[in-house]
Every structure is written in C-alpha cells, then in structure tokens.
Design a protein around this motif. Structure first.
Motif, PDB file in Angstrom:
ATOM      1  N   GLY A  73       0.783  -1.231   0.000  1.00  0.00           N
ATOM      2  CA  GLY A  73       0.000   0.000   0.000  1.00  0.00           C
ATOM      3  C   GLY A  73       0.814   1.280   0.000  1.00  0.00           C
ATOM      4  N   ALA A  74       2.116   1.206   0.304  1.00  0.00           N
ATOM      5  CA  ALA A  74       2.960   2.399   0.354  1.00  0.00           C
ATOM      6  C   ALA A  74       3.560   2.687  -1.021  1.00  0.00           C
ATOM      7  N   PRO A  75       3.614   3.963  -1.431  1.00  0.00           N
ATOM      8  CA  PRO A  75       4.167   4.297  -2.739  1.00  0.00           C
ATOM      9  C   PRO A  75       5.675   4.075  -2.811  1.00  0.00           C
ATOM     10  N   VAL A  76       6.113   3.551  -3.950  1.00  0.00           N
ATOM     11  CA  VAL A  76       7.535   3.318  -4.209  1.00  0.00           C
ATOM     12  C   VAL A  76       7.811   3.659  -5.667  1.00  0.00           C
ATOM     13  N   LEU A  77       8.877   4.406  -5.906  1.00  0.00           N
ATOM     14  CA  LEU A  77       9.296   4.741  -7.255  1.00  0.00           C
ATOM     15  C   LEU A  77      10.538   3.928  -7.590  1.00  0.00           C
ATOM     16  N   VAL A  78      10.525   3.270  -8.741  1.00  0.00           N
ATOM     17  CA  VAL A  78      11.680   2.507  -9.203  1.00  0.00           C
ATOM     18  C   VAL A  78      12.187   3.173 -10.479  1.00  0.00           C
ATOM     19  N   LEU A  79      13.474   3.498 -10.494  1.00  0.00           N
ATOM     20  CA  LEU A  79      14.111   4.108 -11.658  1.00  0.00           C
ATOM     21  C   LEU A  79      15.060   3.091 -12.274  1.00  0.00           C
ATOM     22  N   LEU A  80      14.947   2.906 -13.592  1.00  0.00           N
ATOM     23  CA  LEU A  80      15.877   2.006 -14.271  1.00  0.00           C
ATOM     24  C   LEU A  80      16.011   2.406 -15.724  1.00  0.00           C
ATOM     25  N   ASP A  81      17.022   1.851 -16.376  1.00  0.00           N
ATOM     26  CA  ASP A  81      17.284   2.241 -17.757  1.00  0.00           C
ATOM     27  C   ASP A  81      16.163   1.764 -18.664  1.00  0.00           C
ATOM     28  N   GLY A  82      15.910   2.567 -19.682  1.00  0.00           N
ATOM     29  CA  GLY A  82      14.767   2.360 -20.562  1.00  0.00           C
ATOM     30  C   GLY A  82      14.739   1.067 -21.323  1.00  0.00           C
ATOM     31  N   SER A  83      15.865   0.398 -21.468  1.00  0.00           N
ATOM     32  CA  SER A  83      15.881  -0.867 -22.195  1.00  0.00           C
ATOM     33  C   SER A  83      15.604  -2.059 -21.283  1.00  0.00           C
ATOM     34  N   ALA A  84      15.525  -1.803 -19.979  1.00  0.00           N
ATOM     35  CA  ALA A  84      15.370  -2.879 -19.002  1.00  0.00           C
ATOM     36  C   ALA A  84      13.905  -3.128 -18.652  1.00  0.00           C
ATOM     37  N   LEU A  85      13.652  -4.332 -18.197  1.00  0.00           N
ATOM     38  CA  LEU A  85      12.359  -4.688 -17.619  1.00  0.00           C
ATOM     39  C   LEU A  85      12.564  -4.840 -16.124  1.00  0.00           C
ATOM     40  N   VAL A  86      11.619  -4.335 -15.350  1.00  0.00           N
ATOM     41  CA  VAL A  86      11.733  -4.437 -13.904  1.00  0.00           C
ATOM     42  C   VAL A  86      11.325  -5.835 -13.452  1.00  0.00           C
ATOM     43  N   GLY A  87      12.085  -6.372 -12.532  1.00  0.00           N
ATOM     44  CA  GLY A  87      11.753  -7.657 -11.923  1.00  0.00           C
ATOM     45  C   GLY A  87      10.877  -7.398 -10.708  1.00  0.00           C
ATOM     46  N   MET A  88       9.588  -7.594 -10.869  1.00  0.00           N
ATOM     47  CA  MET A  88       8.643  -7.305  -9.776  1.00  0.00           C
ATOM     48  C   MET A  88       8.999  -8.067  -8.504  1.00  0.00           C
ATOM     49  N   GLU A  89       9.372  -9.322  -8.653  1.00  0.00           N
ATOM     50  CA  GLU A  89       9.730 -10.123  -7.474  1.00  0.00           C
ATOM     51  C   GLU A  89      11.011  -9.579  -6.831  1.00  0.00           C
ATOM     52  N   LEU A  90      11.949  -9.106  -7.637  1.00  0.00           N
ATOM     53  CA  LEU A  90      13.175  -8.517  -7.099  1.00  0.00           C
ATOM     54  C   LEU A  90      12.858  -7.258  -6.295  1.00  0.00           C
ATOM     55  N   VAL A  91      11.940  -6.425  -6.815  1.00  0.00           N
ATOM     56  CA  VAL A  91      11.532  -5.213  -6.098  1.00  0.00           C
ATOM     57  C   VAL A  91      10.841  -5.590  -4.792  1.00  0.00           C
ATOM     58  N   ARG A  92       9.920  -6.538  -4.862  1.00  0.00           N
ATOM     59  CA  ARG A  92       9.193  -6.968  -3.660  1.00  0.00           C
ATOM     60  C   ARG A  92      10.163  -7.451  -2.584  1.00  0.00           C
ATOM     61  N   GLN A  93      11.138  -8.282  -3.000  1.00  0.00           N
ATOM     62  CA  GLN A  93      12.122  -8.800  -2.047  1.00  0.00           C
ATOM     63  C   GLN A  93      12.983  -7.676  -1.487  1.00  0.00           C
ATOM     64  N   GLU A  94      13.402  -6.767  -2.350  1.00  0.00           N
ATOM     65  CA  GLU A  94      14.241  -5.641  -1.914  1.00  0.00           C
ATOM     66  C   GLU A  94      13.536  -4.817  -0.834  1.00  0.00           C
ATOM     67  N   LEU A  95      12.223  -4.655  -0.992  1.00  0.00           N
ATOM     68  CA  LEU A  95      11.444  -3.857  -0.051  1.00  0.00           C
ATOM     69  C   LEU A  95      10.989  -4.653   1.164  1.00  0.00           C
ATOM     70  N   GLY A  96      11.089  -5.975   1.086  1.00  0.00           N
ATOM     71  CA  GLY A  96      10.575  -6.811   2.164  1.00  0.00           C
ATOM     72  C   GLY A  96       9.056  -6.722   2.262  1.00  0.00           C
ATOM     73  N   ALA A  97       8.421  -6.475   1.120  1.00  0.00           N
ATOM     74  CA  ALA A  97       6.967  -6.308   1.081  1.00  0.00           C
ATOM     75  C   ALA A  97       6.271  -7.646   0.911  1.00  0.00           C
ATOM     76  N   THR A  98       5.080  -7.735   1.435  1.00  0.00           N
ATOM     77  CA  THR A  98       4.246  -8.912   1.236  1.00  0.00           C
ATOM     78  C   THR A  98       3.602  -8.867  -0.140  1.00  0.00           C
ATOM     79  N   LYS A  99       3.144  -7.669  -0.528  1.00  0.00           N
ATOM     80  CA  LYS A  99       2.439  -7.507  -1.791  1.00  0.00           C
ATOM     81  C   LYS A  99       2.972  -6.288  -2.536  1.00  0.00           C
ATOM     82  N   LEU A 100       3.247  -6.473  -3.831  1.00  0.00           N
ATOM     83  CA  LEU A 100       3.710  -5.386  -4.690  1.00  0.00           C
ATOM     84  C   LEU A 100       2.811  -5.338  -5.910  1.00  0.00           C
ATOM     85  N   THR A 101       2.233  -4.166  -6.163  1.00  0.00           N
ATOM     86  CA  THR A 101       1.378  -3.981  -7.330  1.00  0.00           C
ATOM     87  C   THR A 101       1.758  -2.688  -8.044  1.00  0.00           C
ATOM     88  N   ARG A 102       1.371  -2.590  -9.306  1.00  0.00           N
ATOM     89  CA  ARG A 102       1.512  -1.315 -10.021  1.00  0.00           C
ATOM     90  C   ARG A 102       0.580  -0.329  -9.336  1.00  0.00           C
TER      91      ARG A 102
END
Length: 176
Positions: A73-102
């Motif tokens: 539920g908390a806002p998070v901004l992820v910045l990455l290079d335009g040719s990359a795809l974000v790894g949602m599971e990697l972001v979730r793990q990095e944040l220690g979040a239970t649930k990560l959504t757009r």
C-alpha cells in the motif's frame, strides 16, 4: 546527444516556460535552477521510452524510466534504464513487502503531484521511497521526465540518484 533548438520542428525544444511549474519550483528548492534551461519539450507526447529516445536521438537505455508501485500500500518509485524490464519479485524482495502492485493513477498523482507517465525522479509532493537500478550507472547522462508527458531533462546518474534520495539496487529482470 543533446537536442538543440535548431531541430525544434523535428525534436525537442528548450523553453523555460515549458517546464512544469511544480517541477521548476522543486528544482529551485534543490538548488538546481540551472537544470530548467536543459528541459526539452517535445512537439508530441513522450510517455514511452521509445517515444522519448526517438525524439532525443539517444539509445533507449539512456532514458530513465520511472515506474510507480504500491508495496503493501505504500508508494515506491523505481528508476531504471529504458531498455530494461523491472523484476517485480526482485523489487518486492528488496522492499521486504508482502504484496507489490503497479500503483494506480490516483496514488501516483496523490503521492507525487504528477500524472502517470510524467513522474520525475525527484520533486514529489510527498516523501517517497526510491529504488534505483544500477543499470543507470552504465551511462554518463540519462534523460528523465520533467513532470509532463512532453518534457525531459538530462542529468548524470550519480546526481540524479543523490537528488532522488535513491537506494542503488539490482531489480532489472535478468536477460534470458
């Protein structure tokens, strides 16, 4: 790589009045008023990496994507290079979040003051956690949103990360 006013009909132009007022104010508060002169306005929208890279004349990897999520539920901004795809599971793990959504458009606007597709890396309405993928450090200069779907500005990645208060992470989807 910099676009100039000479090709204003073909690419971006630079006019101080084109800078989003909220973002211009944030730049001045951060002591970055000189960045306003480097903001480029496109004759058409540049919401996507491909649109922005084509208009600037740079490689898509030199575009800094701003992706907005809700982590438990908390806002998070992820910045990455335009040719990359974000790894949602990697972001979730990095944040220690239970649930990560757009994040929905309402959360983006409420948290940042900007519309989806136009969120700059800093200068937000509220304090937001910012994760920055290390891939941005592969470039001397990256281009990122200046607060509207029609504007971008260049900045060296280290300065961008510092002003965004970003944490360097590895959240780029591995290339298969």
């Amino acid at each position: 790589m910099n676009a100039t006013d000479e090709n204003a009909g073909e690419g971006p132009s630079s006019v101080e009045n084109d800078t989003d007022p909220l973002f211009a104010e944030a730049l001045r508060e951060l002591g970055l008023g000189e960045v306003i002169a480097s903001v480029r306005r496109f004759p058409a929208t540049a919401r996507t990496t491909a649109e922005a890279a084509a208009a600037i004349g740079c490689d898509p990897s030199q575009i800094c994507k701003s992706l907005f999520f809700a982590a438990d539920g908390a806002p998070v901004l992820v910045l990455l290079d335009g040719s990359a795809l974000v790894g949602m599971e990697l972001v979730r793990q990095e944040l220690g979040a239970t649930k990560l959504t757009r994040a929905g458009a309402h959360l983006v606007r409420e948290s940042t003051g900007y519309a989806t597709g136009a969120v700059p890396p800093f200068g937000h309405r509220t304090k937001i956690r910012v994760l920055v993928d290390r891939s941005l450090l592969d470039h001397d200069t990256v281009w990122t949103s200046a607060g509207t779907p029609f504007t971008v500005f260049p900045m060296d990645p280290k300065s961008l990360i510092a002003h965004a208060g970003g944490t360097l992470v590895d959240v780029r989807e591995p290339i298969a």
